[in-house]
Design an enzyme around this catalytic site. Structure first.
Site, PDB file in Angstrom:
ATOM      1  N   ASP A  19       0.906  -1.071  -0.069  1.00 34.26           N
ATOM      2  CA  ASP A  19       0.114   0.011  -0.008  1.00 34.26           C
ATOM      3  C   ASP A  19       0.919   1.186   0.061  1.00 34.26           C
ATOM      4  OD1 ASP A  19      -2.037   1.741   0.368  1.00 34.26           O
ATOM      5  OD2 ASP A  19      -2.277   1.556   2.343  1.00 34.26           O
TER       6      ASP A  19
ATOM      7  N   GLU B 145      -0.768  10.356   0.729  1.00 37.46           N
ATOM      8  CA  GLU B 145      -2.346   9.909   0.828  1.00 37.46           C
ATOM      9  C   GLU B 145      -2.649   9.592   2.347  1.00 37.46           C
ATOM     10  OE1 GLU B 145      -5.233   6.181   0.538  1.00 37.46           O
ATOM     11  OE2 GLU B 145      -3.460   6.469   1.338  1.00 37.46           O
ATOM     12  N   GLU B 146      -1.818   8.880   3.139  1.00 40.32           N
ATOM     13  CA  GLU B 146      -2.074   8.714   4.423  1.00 40.32           C
ATOM     14  C   GLU B 146      -2.340   9.810   5.458  1.00 40.32           C
ATOM     15  OE1 GLU B 146      -3.134   5.798   5.555  1.00 40.32           O
ATOM     16  OE2 GLU B 146      -2.398   4.397   3.840  1.00 40.32           O
TER      17      GLU B 146
ATOM     18  N   HIS C  75      -0.830  -2.504   6.528  1.00 44.07           N
ATOM     19  CA  HIS C  75       0.252  -1.549   7.222  1.00 44.07           C
ATOM     20  C   HIS C  75       1.266  -2.063   8.083  1.00 44.07           C
ATOM     21  CE1 HIS C  75      -2.923   2.013   6.436  1.00 44.07           C
ATOM     22  NE2 HIS C  75      -2.303   1.649   5.575  1.00 44.07           N
TER      23      HIS C  75
END
Length: 212
Positions: free
Chosen positions: A30, A62-63, A173
């Protein structure tokens, strides 16, 4: 060791091919998997006469606030947005109610809702039709605590039809994520077929606002 607060570190996790050779383990799937899909889609579409102009964006951060998607959308000003992500799944011991529904090995996930984005309903129906026409299995996904780049893309200008398509990942993650090569290949197949369907008339038939 000279390590200070704010220094960047990464896990020393090596890419591995497991089992029958179709299961991959590694760090940062990811969203390394999203970047890999972009590259393969570009290779597959090269030289084809497309009914549209395609922009590819490998976004950052993005996170921590969808920042790359925000700036990329402002530059591109897209008519349609397709986010490509590493998705979450339910086939792990730590799965909780309200989490993911999908499983690895069962095809790409197509989001119908997450906490930040409401995918364009007409675009969802188009993706379902494209998948059926090309015999690509898909998993419809709804996750409460989840957000991704399409949430920022859809707010561009007066509103952009968007959708989020993901490759199912276990342990998204963690230091070692797990994915199936078949899911990757089918996600590429789906996006390639979808892009080829997005002509001017089809795009005009989509709503301007993603919450329809």
């Amino acid at each position: 060791l000279g390590i200070e607060v704010g220094d960047q570190i990464v896990p020393d996790s090596k890419f591995q091919v497991m089992g029958s050779g179709r299961t991959y383990v590694g760090k940062g799937f990811d969203d390394r998997v999203g970047c890999a899909i972009l590259i393969e889609v570009m290779r597959r579409l090269k030289g084809k006469g497309l009914p549209n102009q395609v922009f590819y964006a490998a976004t950052v951060q993005e996170e921590i606030g969808l920042r790359g998607a925000h700036t990329a959308s402002k530059v591109i000003m897209p008519d349609v947005g397709i986010a490509i992500e590493g998705g979450a799944v339910s086939d792990t011991p730590d799965s909780e109610p309200g989490g993911a529904n999908g499983k690895i090995g069962r095809g790409p996930q197509v989001f119908v809702y997450d906490v930040l984005a409401l995918p364009n309903r007409d675009l969802v129906q188009l993706v379902k039709k494209v998948a059926a026409d090309n015999k690509i299995p898909i998993q419809l996904e709804l996750i409460e605590m989840y957000g991704e780049d399409s949430a920022e893309i859809q707010k561009t200008g007066t509103g952009v039809p968007t959708i989020n398509i993901t490759v199912p990942l276990r342990y998204t993650h963690a230091h070692n994520g797990t994915m199936e090569r078949g899911d990757f290949d089918q996600t590429v197949d789906l996006i390639v077929a979808l892009v080829q369907q997005l002509d001017k008339q089809t795009v005009a038939g989509l709503t301007d606002f993603s919450s329809r």
